[in-house]
Design a protein around this motif. Structure first.
Motif, PDB file in Angstrom:
ATOM      1  N   PHE A   1       3.085   6.154   2.758  1.00 14.28           N
ATOM      2  CA  PHE A   1       1.940   5.831   3.607  1.00 14.28           C
ATOM      3  C   PHE A   1       0.630   5.913   2.819  1.00 14.28           C
ATOM      4  O   PHE A   1      -0.304   5.159   3.083  1.00 14.28           O
ATOM      5  CB  PHE A   1       1.892   6.790   4.810  1.00 14.28           C
ATOM      6  N   GLU A   2       0.573   6.810   1.824  1.00 16.23           N
ATOM      7  CA  GLU A   2      -0.627   6.927   1.016  1.00 16.23           C
ATOM      8  C   GLU A   2      -0.842   5.673   0.171  1.00 16.23           C
ATOM      9  O   GLU A   2      -1.974   5.216  -0.014  1.00 16.23           O
ATOM     10  CB  GLU A   2      -0.540   8.162   0.109  1.00 16.23           C
ATOM     11  N   ALA A   3       0.245   5.101  -0.356  1.00 20.07           N
ATOM     12  CA  ALA A   3       0.118   3.876  -1.148  1.00 20.07           C
ATOM     13  C   ALA A   3      -0.395   2.723  -0.293  1.00 20.07           C
ATOM     14  O   ALA A   3      -1.235   1.929  -0.729  1.00 20.07           O
ATOM     15  CB  ALA A   3       1.457   3.514  -1.775  1.00 20.07           C
ATOM     16  N   LEU A   4       0.098   2.636   0.932  1.00 24.74           N
ATOM     17  CA  LEU A   4      -0.339   1.565   1.825  1.00 24.74           C
ATOM     18  C   LEU A   4      -1.703   1.849   2.432  1.00 24.74           C
ATOM     19  O   LEU A   4      -2.322   0.956   3.024  1.00 24.74           O
ATOM     20  CB  LEU A   4       0.690   1.370   2.933  1.00 24.74           C
ATOM     21  N   ALA A   5      -2.164   3.096   2.314  1.00 23.06           N
ATOM     22  CA  ALA A   5      -3.476   3.512   2.845  1.00 23.06           C
ATOM     23  C   ALA A   5      -3.581   3.230   4.333  1.00 23.06           C
ATOM     24  O   ALA A   5      -4.609   2.763   4.829  1.00 23.06           O
ATOM     25  CB  ALA A   5      -4.603   2.824   2.078  1.00 23.06           C
ATOM     26  N   VAL A   6      -2.504   3.516   5.060  1.00 17.86           N
ATOM     27  CA  VAL A   6      -2.501   3.298   6.500  1.00 17.86           C
ATOM     28  C   VAL A   6      -2.600   4.642   7.203  1.00 17.86           C
ATOM     29  O   VAL A   6      -2.008   5.638   6.775  1.00 17.86           O
ATOM     30  CB  VAL A   6      -1.222   2.540   6.935  1.00 17.86           C
ATOM     31  N   VAL A   7      -3.384   4.682   8.275  1.00 18.56           N
ATOM     32  CA  VAL A   7      -3.613   5.909   9.036  1.00 18.56           C
ATOM     33  C   VAL A   7      -2.932   5.762  10.387  1.00 18.56           C
ATOM     34  O   VAL A   7      -3.065   4.728  11.047  1.00 18.56           O
ATOM     35  CB  VAL A   7      -5.117   6.162   9.230  1.00 18.56           C
ATOM     36  N   PRO A   8      -2.164   6.748  10.830  1.00 17.51           N
ATOM     37  CA  PRO A   8      -1.486   6.631  12.120  1.00 17.51           C
ATOM     38  C   PRO A   8      -2.478   6.543  13.278  1.00 17.51           C
ATOM     39  O   PRO A   8      -3.600   7.065  13.197  1.00 17.51           O
ATOM     40  CB  PRO A   8      -0.630   7.902  12.192  1.00 17.51           C
ATOM     41  N   LEU A   9      -2.053   5.887  14.342  1.00 13.05           N
ATOM     42  CA  LEU A   9      -2.877   5.797  15.546  1.00 13.05           C
ATOM     43  C   LEU A   9      -3.018   7.166  16.199  1.00 13.05           C
ATOM     44  O   LEU A   9      -4.085   7.535  16.693  1.00 13.05           O
ATOM     45  CB  LEU A   9      -2.242   4.799  16.529  1.00 13.05           C
ATOM     46  N   ARG A  10      -1.932   7.905  16.205  1.00 16.32           N
ATOM     47  CA  ARG A  10      -1.918   9.271  16.733  1.00 16.32           C
ATOM     48  C   ARG A  10      -1.107  10.152  15.799  1.00 16.32           C
ATOM     49  O   ARG A  10      -0.144   9.690  15.182  1.00 16.32           O
ATOM     50  CB  ARG A  10      -1.310   9.320  18.143  1.00 16.32           C
ATOM     51  N   GLY A  11      -1.469  11.407  15.702  1.00 15.27           N
ATOM     52  CA  GLY A  11      -0.697  12.355  14.916  1.00 15.27           C
ATOM     53  C   GLY A  11      -0.924  12.187  13.428  1.00 15.27           C
ATOM     54  O   GLY A  11      -2.003  11.835  12.961  1.00 15.27           O
ATOM     55  N   ARG A  12       0.127  12.370  12.660  1.00 11.28           N
ATOM     56  CA  ARG A  12       0.050  12.368  11.201  1.00 11.28           C
ATOM     57  C   ARG A  12       1.322  11.791  10.618  1.00 11.28           C
ATOM     58  O   ARG A  12       2.249  11.433  11.345  1.00 11.28           O
ATOM     59  CB  ARG A  12      -0.135  13.813  10.699  1.00 11.28           C
ATOM     60  N   THR A  13       1.354  11.692   9.275  1.00  7.57           N
ATOM     61  CA  THR A  13       2.565  11.276   8.570  1.00  7.57           C
ATOM     62  C   THR A  13       3.166  12.503   7.881  1.00  7.57           C
ATOM     63  O   THR A  13       2.784  13.637   8.160  1.00  7.57           O
ATOM     64  CB  THR A  13       2.250  10.160   7.557  1.00  7.57           C
ATOM     65  N   PHE A  14       4.095  12.289   6.940  1.00  9.63           N
ATOM     66  CA  PHE A  14       4.883  13.388   6.388  1.00  9.63           C
ATOM     67  C   PHE A  14       4.155  14.087   5.235  1.00  9.63           C
ATOM     68  O   PHE A  14       3.383  13.471   4.499  1.00  9.63           O
ATOM     69  CB  PHE A  14       6.237  12.875   5.902  1.00  9.63           C
ATOM     70  N   THR A  15       4.467  15.357   5.074  1.00 13.80           N
ATOM     71  CA  THR A  15       3.928  16.150   3.962  1.00 13.80           C
ATOM     72  C   THR A  15       4.955  16.198   2.840  1.00 13.80           C
ATOM     73  O   THR A  15       6.128  15.849   3.011  1.00 13.80           O
ATOM     74  CB  THR A  15       3.603  17.573   4.417  1.00 13.80           C
ATOM     75  N   ASP A  16       4.523  16.657   1.678  1.00 12.32           N
ATOM     76  CA  ASP A  16       5.428  16.802   0.534  1.00 12.32           C
ATOM     77  C   ASP A  16       6.598  17.706   0.878  1.00 12.32           C
ATOM     78  O   ASP A  16       7.749  17.422   0.524  1.00 12.32           O
ATOM     79  CB  ASP A  16       4.678  17.377  -0.668  1.00 12.32           C
ATOM     80  N   ALA A  17       6.325  18.797   1.562  1.00 14.78           N
ATOM     81  CA  ALA A  17       7.384  19.764   1.872  1.00 14.78           C
ATOM     82  C   ALA A  17       8.452  19.135   2.753  1.00 14.78           C
ATOM     83  O   ALA A  17       9.643  19.403   2.595  1.00 14.78           O
ATOM     84  CB  ALA A  17       6.785  20.986   2.559  1.00 14.78           C
ATOM     85  N   GLU A  18       8.049  18.263   3.677  1.00 11.72           N
ATOM     86  CA  GLU A  18       9.019  17.675   4.608  1.00 11.72           C
ATOM     87  C   GLU A  18       9.931  16.676   3.918  1.00 11.72           C
ATOM     88  O   GLU A  18      11.099  16.537   4.277  1.00 11.72           O
ATOM     89  CB  GLU A  18       8.262  16.999   5.765  1.00 11.72           C
ATOM     90  N   THR A  19       9.432  15.958   2.931  1.00 12.06           N
ATOM     91  CA  THR A  19      10.286  14.977   2.251  1.00 12.06           C
ATOM     92  C   THR A  19      11.083  15.595   1.115  1.00 12.06           C
ATOM     93  O   THR A  19      12.110  15.048   0.717  1.00 12.06           O
ATOM     94  CB  THR A  19       9.435  13.811   1.696  1.00 12.06           C
ATOM     95  N   VAL A  20      10.616  16.710   0.583  1.00 11.57           N
ATOM     96  CA  VAL A  20      11.365  17.347  -0.504  1.00 11.57           C
ATOM     97  C   VAL A  20      12.531  18.158   0.041  1.00 11.57           C
ATOM     98  O   VAL A  20      13.672  18.054  -0.420  1.00 11.57           O
ATOM     99  CB  VAL A  20      10.428  18.248  -1.346  1.00 11.57           C
TER     100      VAL A  20
END
Length: 810
Positions: free
Chosen positions: A127-146
């Motif tokens: 999501f950081e590469a696409l530079a898109v921001v969610p309409l509500r809430g958030r996207t994933f953190t490093d800890a969640e994907t690792v």
């Protein structure tokens, strides 16, 4: 002001009365303008929406796709392996963010009937590469994907509205995907669709602890954002250097592997670029023919109105008055054509979005392009206005008395306008030949492609997909038991003759290559053979009718715990065992089923299938037994007397009885699968064929108008010829010969141009050369027949002329 308005209304009423006296002319001009405007706008809207419009992300020009290749083995592009991706991310310095993703189907049971969702598993950086921001809430953190320990999900706007009614409190709640609880942490904005197939949900992609051993498992797509000021060439050199170091560091898995950077938009649309540009060129030709046809019609009408203009000039009508009247008539025609063309363009764009093939990227985002509509309409209307004012120019060049004399002169005395109309018609025929040749080549190519034997019999076969959640089917025993029970119940459905299952249905973009080793052969870790690997049940081959060529198929005795059996395709057996001793060889694949590697003895050889596309070369394939290597994701195929709604309902009913929470996806016939595999070439062919037919029709109208006008102007000459003894046959030959000359001139110009331009279509053709003589012969015959048919009506009218009436009328 009132007087001017009154004059304009008077001009408008006169124009409508004048055009109502020539309804055929008015309809021809309006419909021709509408065709040119509508077709050009629709195709340009398609090209702009797919190829030219920027991606809907901030600074889209900095977005890139990173991919691997292995030229030594013929792989021009490959997805990445997890260790390679992690090394790229750690060692490159050209990117602000880099993320990887892959796709998977997940079953959603909340919010209505069970449904298969298209899920995208993503790493941090996506999501950081696409530079898109969610309409509500958030996207994933490093800890969640690792770690992968937290099950969290980001929903698409469509699923949020469709399944949860747009509930603003959904963030923080739990939904069950594949039977497991996932916390909803975000909702994406309504326009976000990436990857291009429009996923329904995004979940974290967590690598296993032994990720370092997966360097040979390629399943990740990689997207990145270049740093400001870093050029594409510099980023490409950066990633290439890392790939070169990895090839030296890990020769067993990375020798010969390269990596490259390409603009993200190019990676998405590169496969359809050539066909779309060709369609845009084709519709530009149609628009040129339409303009030429309108010009020819208006010039013909202006010639008929020359006496009127001369009389009005002689009676004292001013230049501005005549110009305003002619302009009003032309504007009425142009406005009618523009209005009809706008409606045609809107309907055409809607049809393209609705019926276009799914492999056209960004298809759902295509909208009617207002700029293209205004430009095309303005250009076409300008051409119409210029030609519509032609009689004024002719009348004003001469004094009133000379204008009256010229009005009564024979057309032969004024060769300029006649010569211009003939040149326009010759140009129309030339352009029509170009389009018809291109369409003919695509028709023959598609006929060859459709005649390719896919290697199986798709008729009377229904297919559907299932994905078993790990929470309810945790191991091989549970997977095998469910699959056995499912196939047994499918066979009991009335009308079903056989049922089978497979992981990797042909012609569905399935690709799963695995390296393997042959017992008794020396091992070369740096150059291990690889092939496509599928998993199939014992009745799968009989259901889709893939023939057994040698040995045996999977048997009931091939169960969990028994010696594993492998089937080889004809191509695999010939490539890896040219001596013909494939049966009895024991293989060990690098791929896994669950936690166990797939291995076994080749017990039979089956026919080849075109699994990557009917136009693609056959590839070597192996099949493992589904009963011995169960998988949670598979396709079921049923051969039945009737694959209609009754069977579909019965299938859904039986699956609900086995597992009510299990969604059924992609219920369709295998004929539909085969048809969809050639949808792209068929779409291009149909559009080009429509344009070619329109061009031929417009050319026929142009030929008819020129010949009919010529006959009308040569009435006295024809009367004299008939009075001197010429019979009806000679008169017909005289007129047809005139049209034949136009057709020959158009073909003489168009044929060399077609032979040169159709070479750019080479990449779109299948087993047909761009210089196919049969196609060109057919095109020439069609155009000659159409031209002569267009001349036949005026020729017959001339042949039936009474010479006395012709001379008296003159």
């Amino acid at each position: 002001m009132t007087a001017l308005l009154s004059d304009l209304l008077s001009d408008l009423r006169y124009a409508l009365r004048s055009l109502s006296k020539s309804p055929g002319f008015a309809v021809a001009v309006v419909s021709t303008l509408a065709l040119g405007i509508g077709a050009n706008t629709a195709v340009y809207s398609l090209v702009r929406g797919v190829l030219l419009r920027s991606l809907p992300f901030p600074a889209p020009e900095r977005l890139v796709s990173i991919r691997e290749s292995l030229p030594e083995k013929g792989f021009a592009t490959m997805v990445a392996s997890p260790p390679n991706y992690l090394d790229w991310k750690a060692q490159t310095r050209s990117f602000t963010a880099m993320g990887a993703y892959t796709t998977q189907d997940l079953a959603l049971s909340e919010g209505g009937e069970p449904e298969r969702l298209r899920a995208t598993l993503v790493t941090t950086g996506f999501f950081e590469a696409l530079a898109v921001v969610p309409l509500r809430g958030r996207t994933f953190t490093d800890a969640e994907t690792v770690s992968g320990s937290d099950r969290e999900a980001v929903l698409s706007h469509g699923v949020w509205v469709r399944r949860f009614g747009g509930d603003p409190q959904i963030v923080g709640k739990t939904v069950r995907l594949d039977g497991d609880p996932y916390a909803v942490i975000g909702i994406m904005p309504p326009g976000f669709r990436f990857p291009e197939d429009g996923p329904d949900v995004w979940v974290p992609l967590a690598f296993r602890a032994d990720v370092a051993t997966q360097r040979g498992a390629h399943y990740l797509s990689v997207v990145a954002r270049r740093k400001p000021g870093v050029t594409l060439a510099r980023a490409d050199a950066d990633i290439a250097a890392v790939a070169s170091r990895l090839a030296q560091q890990y020769p067993n898995t990375n020798r010969g592997h390269r990596a490259s950077v390409v603009e993200l938009r190019e990676s998405l649309v590169g496969s359809v670029r050539q066909s779309l540009w060709m369609l845009l060129g084709a519709v530009a030709f149609v628009t040129l023919i339409a303009c030429a046809n309108v010009a020819s019609l208006l010039l013909t009408r202006s010639a008929h109105r020359a006496p009127e203009m001369a009389i009005r000039t002689a009676l004292g009508a001013g230049r501005s008055r005549i110009a305003r009247q002619l302009l009003t008539e032309t504007v009425v025609l142009a406005v009618g054509g523009a209005a009809l063309g706008t409606a045609l363009a809107g309907s055409a764009v809607d049809a393209i979005v609705r019926f276009g093939p799914a492999d056209i990227p960004r298809l759902a985002e295509i909208r009617l392009d207002g700029g293209a509509l205004l430009f095309t309409a303005a250009w076409t209307i300008f051409a119409a206005v210029v030609c519509g004012l032609a009689p004024l120019a002719g009348a004003l060049r001469r004094a009133p008395m000379s204008s009256l004399k010229a009005a009564g002169a024979d057309a032969s005395a004024r060769p300029g306008p006649v010569r211009l109309r003939r040149i326009l018609v010759v140009g129309e025929i030339s352009l029509a030949l170009l389009l018809l040749a291109g369409a003919g080549l695509l028709v023959r190519s598609l006929a060859r492609l459709s005649a390719v034997d896919p290697g199986f019999a798709p008729g009377s076969v229904l297919r559907f997909d299932l994905a078993l959640p790990e929470s309810r089917y945790p191991d091989d025993a549970h997977l095998a038991a469910f699959t056995d029970q499912l196939l047994a119940q499918m066979r009991r459905i009335p009308g079903v003759r056989s049922a089978g299952a497979t992981f990797g249905l042909p012609l569905t973009q399935f690709s799963f290559h695995s390296t393997f080793r042959v017992d008794g052969r020396p091992v070369d870790p740096a150059n291990e053979p690889s092939a496509q690997l599928r998993v199939a049940s014992r009745d799968y081959f009989g259901t889709v009718r893939i023939p057994l060529l040698a040995g045996r198929l999977f048997a009931a005795s091939d169960r969990l715990g028994s010696p594993s059996a492998i089937l080889a395709s004809r191509r695999a057996a010939a490539k890896f065992w040219p001596a013909g001793d494939a049966i009895g060889q024991r293989l060990r694949f690098g791929a896994r089923s669950g936690n166990a590697r797939i291995e076994g003895e080749i017990v039979g050889i089956v026919g080849d299938i075109h699994d990557e596309g009917l136009s693609k070369d056959l590839v070597p394939e192996f099949y493992a037994s589904l009963e011995q290597a169960p998988t949670a994701i598979f396709s079921v195929v049923l051969r039945a007397a009737d694959t209609g709604p009754a069977l579909v309902s019965a299938v859904r009913r039986e699956i609900r009885s086995l597992d009510p929470s299990l969604p059924v996806a992609d219920l369709e016939t295998m004929d539909s699968v085969v048809s969809r595999s050639i949808a792209g070439p068929r779409f291009t062919m149909l559009l080009l064929l429509v344009f070619a037919c329109a061009a031929v029709l417009l050319s026929a109208v142009g030929v008819y108008s020129v010949i009919a006008y010529s006959v009308a102007q040569r009435t006295r000459e024809i009367g004299i010829r008939m009075a001197l003894g010429a019979d009806a046959r000679r008169v017909r030959e005289l007129v047809l010969r005139d049209g034949f000359r136009l057709a020959i001139a158009g073909l003489a110009i168009g044929l060399p141009a077609a032979l040169a331009l159709t070479r750019v279509m080479r990449g779109l053709l299948f087993e047909i050369p761009p210089t196919d003589l049969a196609t060109y012969a057919a095109v020439v015959l069609i155009l000659m027949a159409v031209a002569l048919l267009a001349c036949w009506i005026p020729a017959r009218r001339a042949a039936r002329m009474d010479p006395l009436n012709a001379l008296r009328g003159e």
